[in-house]
Design a protein around this motif. Structure first.
Motif, PDB file in Angstrom:
ATOM      1  N   THR A  80      13.182   5.404   0.364  1.00  0.00           N
ATOM      2  CA  THR A  80      12.249   4.358  -0.074  1.00  0.00           C
ATOM      3  C   THR A  80      10.926   4.469   0.683  1.00  0.00           C
ATOM      4  N   LEU A  81      11.000   4.737   1.973  1.00  0.00           N
ATOM      5  CA  LEU A  81       9.786   4.887   2.767  1.00  0.00           C
ATOM      6  C   LEU A  81       8.927   6.046   2.253  1.00  0.00           C
ATOM      7  N   VAL A  82       9.539   7.162   1.969  1.00  0.00           N
ATOM      8  CA  VAL A  82       8.798   8.318   1.440  1.00  0.00           C
ATOM      9  C   VAL A  82       8.191   7.975   0.085  1.00  0.00           C
ATOM     10  N   THR A  83       8.934   7.249  -0.740  1.00  0.00           N
ATOM     11  CA  THR A  83       8.415   6.853  -2.049  1.00  0.00           C
ATOM     12  C   THR A  83       7.253   5.877  -1.901  1.00  0.00           C
ATOM     13  N   ILE A  84       7.334   4.979  -0.925  1.00  0.00           N
ATOM     14  CA  ILE A  84       6.211   4.065  -0.651  1.00  0.00           C
ATOM     15  C   ILE A  84       4.983   4.859  -0.212  1.00  0.00           C
ATOM     16  N   LEU A  85       5.179   5.814   0.670  1.00  0.00           N
ATOM     17  CA  LEU A  85       4.056   6.652   1.113  1.00  0.00           C
ATOM     18  C   LEU A  85       3.426   7.372  -0.079  1.00  0.00           C
ATOM     19  N   TYR A  86       4.274   7.944  -0.908  1.00  0.00           N
ATOM     20  CA  TYR A  86       3.784   8.658  -2.088  1.00  0.00           C
ATOM     21  C   TYR A  86       3.053   7.701  -3.035  1.00  0.00           C
ATOM     22  N   GLY A  87       3.664   6.537  -3.293  1.00  0.00           N
ATOM     23  CA  GLY A  87       3.044   5.555  -4.185  1.00  0.00           C
ATOM     24  C   GLY A  87       1.704   5.070  -3.671  1.00  0.00           C
ATOM     25  N   ALA A  88       1.613   4.860  -2.354  1.00  0.00           N
ATOM     26  CA  ALA A  88       0.334   4.441  -1.764  1.00  0.00           C
ATOM     27  C   ALA A  88      -0.706   5.547  -1.915  1.00  0.00           C
ATOM     28  N   ALA A  89      -0.289   6.789  -1.719  1.00  0.00           N
ATOM     29  CA  ALA A  89      -1.224   7.915  -1.881  1.00  0.00           C
ATOM     30  C   ALA A  89      -1.738   7.986  -3.313  1.00  0.00           C
ATOM     31  N   ILE A  90      -0.847   7.812  -4.279  1.00  0.00           N
ATOM     32  CA  ILE A  90      -1.266   7.849  -5.686  1.00  0.00           C
ATOM     33  C   ILE A  90      -2.186   6.671  -6.009  1.00  0.00           C
ATOM     34  N   LEU A  91      -1.861   5.492  -5.511  1.00  0.00           N
ATOM     35  CA  LEU A  91      -2.706   4.321  -5.765  1.00  0.00           C
ATOM     36  C   LEU A  91      -4.089   4.497  -5.132  1.00  0.00           C
ATOM     37  N   LEU A  92      -4.137   5.040  -3.920  1.00  0.00           N
ATOM     38  CA  LEU A  92      -5.427   5.314  -3.284  1.00  0.00           C
ATOM     39  C   LEU A  92      -6.208   6.366  -4.067  1.00  0.00           C
ATOM     40  N   GLY A 138      -3.155  -0.261  -2.064  1.00  0.00           N
ATOM     41  CA  GLY A 138      -2.583   0.994  -1.571  1.00  0.00           C
ATOM     42  C   GLY A 138      -2.568   1.059  -0.058  1.00  0.00           C
ATOM     43  N   PHE A 139      -3.668   0.686   0.553  1.00  0.00           N
ATOM     44  CA  PHE A 139      -3.748   0.705   2.018  1.00  0.00           C
ATOM     45  C   PHE A 139      -2.841  -0.367   2.620  1.00  0.00           C
ATOM     46  N   GLY A 140      -2.795  -1.516   1.978  1.00  0.00           N
ATOM     47  CA  GLY A 140      -1.910  -2.583   2.437  1.00  0.00           C
ATOM     48  C   GLY A 140      -0.444  -2.173   2.369  1.00  0.00           C
ATOM     49  N   ALA A 141      -0.069  -1.436   1.324  1.00  0.00           N
ATOM     50  CA  ALA A 141       1.303  -0.942   1.208  1.00  0.00           C
ATOM     51  C   ALA A 141       1.619   0.027   2.345  1.00  0.00           C
ATOM     52  N   LEU A 142       0.644   0.848   2.704  1.00  0.00           N
ATOM     53  CA  LEU A 142       0.842   1.754   3.848  1.00  0.00           C
ATOM     54  C   LEU A 142       1.077   0.961   5.128  1.00  0.00           C
ATOM     55  N   LEU A 143       0.233  -0.014   5.371  1.00  0.00           N
ATOM     56  CA  LEU A 143       0.344  -0.798   6.599  1.00  0.00           C
ATOM     57  C   LEU A 143       1.650  -1.576   6.673  1.00  0.00           C
ATOM     58  N   THR A 144       1.989  -2.258   5.591  1.00  0.00           N
ATOM     59  CA  THR A 144       3.195  -3.090   5.632  1.00  0.00           C
ATOM     60  C   THR A 144       4.466  -2.260   5.577  1.00  0.00           C
ATOM     61  N   GLY A 145       4.459  -1.196   4.794  1.00  0.00           N
ATOM     62  CA  GLY A 145       5.669  -0.391   4.635  1.00  0.00           C
ATOM     63  C   GLY A 145       5.949   0.530   5.797  1.00  0.00           C
ATOM     64  N   VAL A 146       4.911   1.110   6.367  1.00  0.00           N
ATOM     65  CA  VAL A 146       5.092   2.101   7.427  1.00  0.00           C
ATOM     66  C   VAL A 146       4.996   1.468   8.811  1.00  0.00           C
ATOM     67  N   MET A 154       3.277  -4.813  -3.344  1.00  0.00           N
ATOM     68  CA  MET A 154       1.864  -4.438  -3.429  1.00  0.00           C
ATOM     69  C   MET A 154       1.668  -3.248  -4.368  1.00  0.00           C
ATOM     70  N   LEU A 155       2.552  -2.270  -4.276  1.00  0.00           N
ATOM     71  CA  LEU A 155       2.450  -1.105  -5.158  1.00  0.00           C
ATOM     72  C   LEU A 155       2.682  -1.503  -6.611  1.00  0.00           C
ATOM     73  N   ILE A 156       3.680  -2.329  -6.843  1.00  0.00           N
ATOM     74  CA  ILE A 156       3.947  -2.791  -8.209  1.00  0.00           C
ATOM     75  C   ILE A 156       2.718  -3.517  -8.759  1.00  0.00           C
ATOM     76  N   ALA A 157       2.117  -4.385  -7.969  1.00  0.00           N
ATOM     77  CA  ALA A 157       0.909  -5.108  -8.411  1.00  0.00           C
ATOM     78  C   ALA A 157      -0.211  -4.133  -8.747  1.00  0.00           C
ATOM     79  N   GLY A 158      -0.402  -3.125  -7.913  1.00  0.00           N
ATOM     80  CA  GLY A 158      -1.459  -2.144  -8.154  1.00  0.00           C
ATOM     81  C   GLY A 158      -1.237  -1.351  -9.426  1.00  0.00           C
ATOM     82  N   PHE A 159      -0.006  -0.908  -9.642  1.00  0.00           N
ATOM     83  CA  PHE A 159       0.274  -0.115 -10.837  1.00  0.00           C
ATOM     84  C   PHE A 159       0.261  -0.962 -12.101  1.00  0.00           C
ATOM     85  N   VAL A 160       0.686  -2.211 -12.017  1.00  0.00           N
ATOM     86  CA  VAL A 160       0.572  -3.119 -13.167  1.00  0.00           C
ATOM     87  C   VAL A 160      -0.909  -3.308 -13.509  1.00  0.00           C
ATOM     88  N   ALA A 161      -1.744  -3.462 -12.485  1.00  0.00           N
ATOM     89  CA  ALA A 161      -3.192  -3.606 -12.719  1.00  0.00           C
ATOM     90  C   ALA A 161      -3.749  -2.389 -13.449  1.00  0.00           C
TER      91      ALA A 161
END
Length: 167
Positions: free
Chosen positions: A52-64, A96-104, A115-122
């Motif tokens: 999940t952590l790796v997926t969060i990192l990846y998702g944040a990178a894609i959102l950024l 995206g940056f917030g997901a990095l901070l909170t997740g990592v 946060m990632l879900i909100a970003g991708f829904v947007a």
């Protein structure tokens, strides 16, 4: 292209059809989301936190990255960047940056996934609108509603796993 002392005039024709390279680079990057969700559910209890952590990192990178795409497109918007483009870019960047901070850093994966879900829904909602308004490529109107839900559903699956987990 016409150039003069004050600048450059570009005249382009933009297709409505999604270019094949955008299909490859649109859907291909969604596969790690699916792999992350499937892997975390498969490895429940053992490695799901790490997956999940790796997926969060990846998702944040894609959102950024997508926030940068929005900014990059704004450079070529007729009449210059719009408030909506800049606001969307800043919103995606902050999520995206917030997901990095909170997740990592804080280890709060549920909040990072929110946060990632909100970003991708947007993105799924706003990119087709931007495409119709001339603030994004026309093909985003067809690509994003099919592409982005893959990431959203995968992230929701991870969030459900986190909420079910006793840890």
């Amino acid at each position: 292209m016409l150039e003069n002392a004050t600048g450059r005039t570009l005249i382009t024709e933009e297709p409505r059809e999604t270019p094949w390279l955008s299909v490859v680079f649109g859907y291909g990057p969604m596969l790690p989301f699916v792999a992350g969700a499937a892997g975390a559910w498969w490895q429940r209890g053992a490695l799901d936190f790490l997956i999940t952590l790796v997926t969060i990192l990846y998702g944040a990178a894609i959102l950024l990255f997508l926030s940068g795409v929005r900014r990059g497109v704004s450079f070529r918007t007729e009449g210059g960047p719009t408030v909506a483009q800049i606001a969307t870019m800043l919103g995606l960047f902050c999520l995206g940056f917030g997901a990095l901070l909170t997740g990592v850093i804080q280890g709060k994966q549920d909040i990072a996934l929110d946060m990632l879900i909100a970003g991708f829904v947007a993105i799924a909602i706003l990119d087709p609108i931007a495409a119709r308004r001339g603030e994004a490529p026309l093909f985003f109107a067809r690509l994003r509603p099919l592409q982005i839900p893959i990431a959203i559903l995968s992230l929701v699956a991870l969030l459900v796993l986190k909420l079910m987990s006793p840890y």
